[in-house]
Design a protein around this motif. Structure first.
Motif, PDB file in Angstrom:
ATOM      1  N   ALA A 181       0.838  -1.199   0.000  1.00  0.00           N
ATOM      2  CA  ALA A 181       0.000   0.000   0.000  1.00  0.00           C
ATOM      3  C   ALA A 181       0.871   1.247   0.000  1.00  0.00           C
ATOM      4  N   VAL A 182       0.454   2.236  -0.792  1.00  0.00           N
ATOM      5  CA  VAL A 182       1.115   3.535  -0.845  1.00  0.00           C
ATOM      6  C   VAL A 182       0.061   4.592  -0.554  1.00  0.00           C
ATOM      7  N   THR A 183       0.220   5.355   0.500  1.00  0.00           N
ATOM      8  CA  THR A 183      -0.749   6.394   0.865  1.00  0.00           C
ATOM      9  C   THR A 183      -0.098   7.770   0.782  1.00  0.00           C
ATOM     10  N   PHE A 184      -0.876   8.756   0.340  1.00  0.00           N
ATOM     11  CA  PHE A 184      -0.409  10.142   0.300  1.00  0.00           C
ATOM     12  C   PHE A 184      -1.635  11.059   0.298  1.00  0.00           C
ATOM     13  N   SER A 185      -1.430  12.291   0.711  1.00  0.00           N
ATOM     14  CA  SER A 185      -2.512  13.263   0.848  1.00  0.00           C
ATOM     15  C   SER A 185      -2.421  14.297  -0.265  1.00  0.00           C
ATOM     16  N   VAL A 186      -3.613  14.706  -0.783  1.00  0.00           N
ATOM     17  CA  VAL A 186      -3.695  15.707  -1.848  1.00  0.00           C
ATOM     18  C   VAL A 186      -4.872  16.633  -1.549  1.00  0.00           C
ATOM     19  N   ASP A 187      -4.973  17.674  -2.349  1.00  0.00           N
ATOM     20  CA  ASP A 187      -6.039  18.650  -2.174  1.00  0.00           C
ATOM     21  C   ASP A 187      -7.357  18.100  -2.711  1.00  0.00           C
ATOM     22  N   GLN A 235      -1.252  -8.733 -10.904  1.00  0.00           N
ATOM     23  CA  GLN A 235      -2.389  -9.274 -10.166  1.00  0.00           C
ATOM     24  C   GLN A 235      -3.294  -8.178  -9.603  1.00  0.00           C
ATOM     25  N   VAL A 236      -2.747  -7.246  -8.861  1.00  0.00           N
ATOM     26  CA  VAL A 236      -3.555  -6.239  -8.175  1.00  0.00           C
ATOM     27  C   VAL A 236      -2.980  -4.852  -8.443  1.00  0.00           C
ATOM     28  N   VAL A 237      -3.858  -3.917  -8.867  1.00  0.00           N
ATOM     29  CA  VAL A 237      -3.522  -2.500  -8.940  1.00  0.00           C
ATOM     30  C   VAL A 237      -4.824  -1.731  -8.744  1.00  0.00           C
ATOM     31  N   ASN A 238      -4.817  -0.802  -7.793  1.00  0.00           N
ATOM     32  CA  ASN A 238      -6.055  -0.103  -7.455  1.00  0.00           C
ATOM     33  C   ASN A 238      -5.721   1.199  -6.748  1.00  0.00           C
ATOM     34  N   LEU A 239      -6.610   2.184  -6.916  1.00  0.00           N
ATOM     35  CA  LEU A 239      -6.460   3.463  -6.239  1.00  0.00           C
ATOM     36  C   LEU A 239      -7.803   3.835  -5.622  1.00  0.00           C
ATOM     37  N   GLN A 240      -7.805   4.188  -4.344  1.00  0.00           N
ATOM     38  CA  GLN A 240      -9.031   4.513  -3.626  1.00  0.00           C
ATOM     39  C   GLN A 240      -8.813   5.738  -2.752  1.00  0.00           C
ATOM     40  N   VAL A 241      -9.911   6.439  -2.506  1.00  0.00           N
ATOM     41  CA  VAL A 241      -9.912   7.536  -1.539  1.00  0.00           C
ATOM     42  C   VAL A 241     -10.280   6.930  -0.192  1.00  0.00           C
ATOM     43  N   THR A 242      -9.342   6.898   0.727  1.00  0.00           N
ATOM     44  CA  THR A 242      -9.550   6.195   1.992  1.00  0.00           C
ATOM     45  C   THR A 242      -9.875   7.116   3.162  1.00  0.00           C
ATOM     46  N   ASP A 243      -9.705   8.434   3.004  1.00  0.00           N
ATOM     47  CA  ASP A 243     -10.003   9.321   4.118  1.00  0.00           C
ATOM     48  C   ASP A 243     -10.198  10.738   3.580  1.00  0.00           C
ATOM     49  N   ALA A 244     -10.981  11.519   4.293  1.00  0.00           N
ATOM     50  CA  ALA A 244     -11.233  12.918   3.929  1.00  0.00           C
ATOM     51  C   ALA A 244     -11.081  13.765   5.182  1.00  0.00           C
ATOM     52  N   ALA A 245     -10.020  14.540   5.245  1.00  0.00           N
ATOM     53  CA  ALA A 245      -9.772  15.419   6.381  1.00  0.00           C
ATOM     54  C   ALA A 245     -10.310  16.814   6.082  1.00  0.00           C
ATOM     55  N   ASP A 297      -8.661  19.573   5.347  1.00  0.00           N
ATOM     56  CA  ASP A 297      -7.960  20.279   4.276  1.00  0.00           C
ATOM     57  C   ASP A 297      -7.564  19.376   3.111  1.00  0.00           C
ATOM     58  N   THR A 298      -7.427  18.084   3.322  1.00  0.00           N
ATOM     59  CA  THR A 298      -6.940  17.175   2.279  1.00  0.00           C
ATOM     60  C   THR A 298      -7.757  15.892   2.257  1.00  0.00           C
ATOM     61  N   ILE A 299      -7.571  15.151   1.192  1.00  0.00           N
ATOM     62  CA  ILE A 299      -8.088  13.787   1.109  1.00  0.00           C
ATOM     63  C   ILE A 299      -6.896  12.837   1.005  1.00  0.00           C
ATOM     64  N   GLN A 300      -7.082  11.608   1.453  1.00  0.00           N
ATOM     65  CA  GLN A 300      -6.003  10.620   1.443  1.00  0.00           C
ATOM     66  C   GLN A 300      -6.271   9.584   0.370  1.00  0.00           C
ATOM     67  N   LEU A 301      -5.289   9.349  -0.492  1.00  0.00           N
ATOM     68  CA  LEU A 301      -5.378   8.342  -1.536  1.00  0.00           C
ATOM     69  C   LEU A 301      -4.508   7.132  -1.137  1.00  0.00           C
ATOM     70  N   ARG A 302      -5.020   5.951  -1.442  1.00  0.00           N
ATOM     71  CA  ARG A 302      -4.252   4.729  -1.176  1.00  0.00           C
ATOM     72  C   ARG A 302      -4.157   3.915  -2.454  1.00  0.00           C
ATOM     73  N   ALA A 303      -2.922   3.671  -2.880  1.00  0.00           N
ATOM     74  CA  ALA A 303      -2.665   2.837  -4.055  1.00  0.00           C
ATOM     75  C   ALA A 303      -2.258   1.444  -3.594  1.00  0.00           C
ATOM     76  N   LEU A 304      -2.919   0.414  -4.132  1.00  0.00           N
ATOM     77  CA  LEU A 304      -2.595  -0.973  -3.826  1.00  0.00           C
ATOM     78  C   LEU A 304      -1.946  -1.611  -5.049  1.00  0.00           C
ATOM     79  N   VAL A 305      -0.781  -2.220  -4.842  1.00  0.00           N
ATOM     80  CA  VAL A 305      -0.072  -2.906  -5.921  1.00  0.00           C
ATOM     81  C   VAL A 305       0.476  -4.219  -5.375  1.00  0.00           C
TER      82      VAL A 305
END
Length: 370
Positions: free
Chosen positions: A265-271, A296-306, A308-316
């Motif tokens: 999992a790769v998580t990062f925050s954006v506007d 096998q697996v690749v996916n991107l989801q919005v996992t949280d909303a703060a 000022d930002t939202i958190q994206l999580r990439a699964l690979v």
């Protein structure tokens, strides 16, 4: 012919004891070596013809020990048949007996080791998902070392029991197996617990050779499993040595228990203004071009909303832990670079607005709700 034989026997009996013993030992040893050499060549030729590789390896590895064992057997038999006595004969017979037991123990250990090596030749480590090979390697190594330990203990016990004093002590110990037996059991508890734990690990296999584990908060790979301890190679090449009983009594993480494949999992925050679909498409393109991805697996989801930002999580997914770590680092680095270059306004930021004046020449700043 008969008078000549009788004369030879008379001359032999007339020799001093040391000379008779030396002559008898030399004749017995020479005869034993000749018989062993003849039998060895006959057996080696037959094993080659029948292509019995395992037995041929055992025969070659044990050529020296078996030859010495045959010599000792002939020497012991000869000394027992000779009408000699005294301390010299007793010392020679006792030494030969102990040497024979030690050699037989050595031959048995070598045979066990070769059988294990021949069995493991059919398995190959290093494939993408070598679960079966690691399972068999772990079982054979642990059981082989346990068997060698038992064989060595039996051999040492047989050597000690050849002495009358030790035999009498052993009988009395078994007859009064009370406090003494309890004391010996307590003293041998660490050895016995690790030996039993090794057999449990070989059967149930909570860990295997080259398993990726997390123990005591450290990430590493199982490098070696002995009869008493486990060596874990940590990510920075340090080695953590743990007793076998640790993996039976304490919790730990095994990342490759059923399969070596992992999802990272790769998580990062954006506007809030970010284009999620564009980042998702870029993620799919990045992993498709990366050789570490196992498709096998690749996916991107919005996992949280703060606020000022939202958190994206990439699964690979990746074929093993090492590839998963490198793939996650690649994806994180390239996605951040993509957002910075293509969507600079979508980087995390703090919004503020200017409120009406609250006094002469004064303004008030307040954050703007996302």
């Amino acid at each position: 012919m008969q008078p000549w034989i009788s004369s030879t026997i008379d001359q032999f009996n007339a020799m001093p004891d040391w000379l008779r013993i030396g002559t008898a030992v030399i004749v017995a040893a020479t005869t034993a070596l000749l018989l062993h050499r003849l039998f060895y060549h006959m057996l080696e030729r037959w094993l080659r013809a029948t292509e019995r590789i395992a037995w041929l390896m055992i025969l070659r590895k044990t050529k020296g020990p078996t030859g010495l064992a045959v010599v000792l057997f002939f020497v012991i038999s000869t000394l027992r048949l000779m009408p000699i006595g005294g301390l010299i004969a007793e010392v020679l017979i006792r030494t030969a007996q102990l040497s024979l037991i030690a050699l037989l123990t050595w031959v048995t250990i070598v045979t066990t080791d070769i059988f294990g090596l021949v069995y493991l030749r059919r398995f190959r480590l290093g494939s993408q998902d070598d679960l079966t090979a690691r399972k068999q390697l772990t079982q054979v190594r642990i059981l082989k070392r346990a068997a060698m330990t038992v064989i060595a203990v039996i051999g040492i016990g047989a050597m000690l029991m050849s002495f009358d004093a030790f035999r009498q002590y052993g009988v009395s110990l078994f007859a009064s197996a009370g406090v003494a037996g309890l004391a010996i059991g307590l003293a041998a508890r660490p050895l016995l617990s690790n030996l039993i734990a090794g057999i449990q690990i070989a059967i149930t296999q909570p860990i295997r050779i080259q398993d990726v584990v997390v123990v005591e908060g450290e990430y590493g790979t199982v490098e070696e499993i002995t009869s008493t301890y486990v060596v874990v190679r940590l990510w920075d090449w340090r080695r953590m040595v743990l007793p076998l009983s640790y993996f039976i009594e304490k919790p730990f993480e095994n990342w490759s228990r059923e399969s070596s494949s992992l999802i990272g999992a790769v998580t990062f925050s954006v506007d809030y203004s970010v284009d999620v679909d564009a980042i998702r498409a870029k993620l799919e393109q990045l992993v498709a071009d990366n050789a570490r991805w196992d498709k096998q697996v690749v996916n991107l989801q919005v996992t949280d909303a703060a606020q000022d930002t939202i958190q994206l999580r990439a699964l690979v997914s990746a074929p093993n832990a090492s590839a998963s770590w490198d793939l996650r680092c690649d994806v994180r680095e390239q996605l951040i670079a993509f957002v910075r270059s293509e969507m600079p306004d979508s980087l995390p930021r703090v919004r503020q607005q200017i409120l009406p004046q609250v006094g002469p020449g004064e303004t008030q700043l307040a954050p703007v709700p996302a």
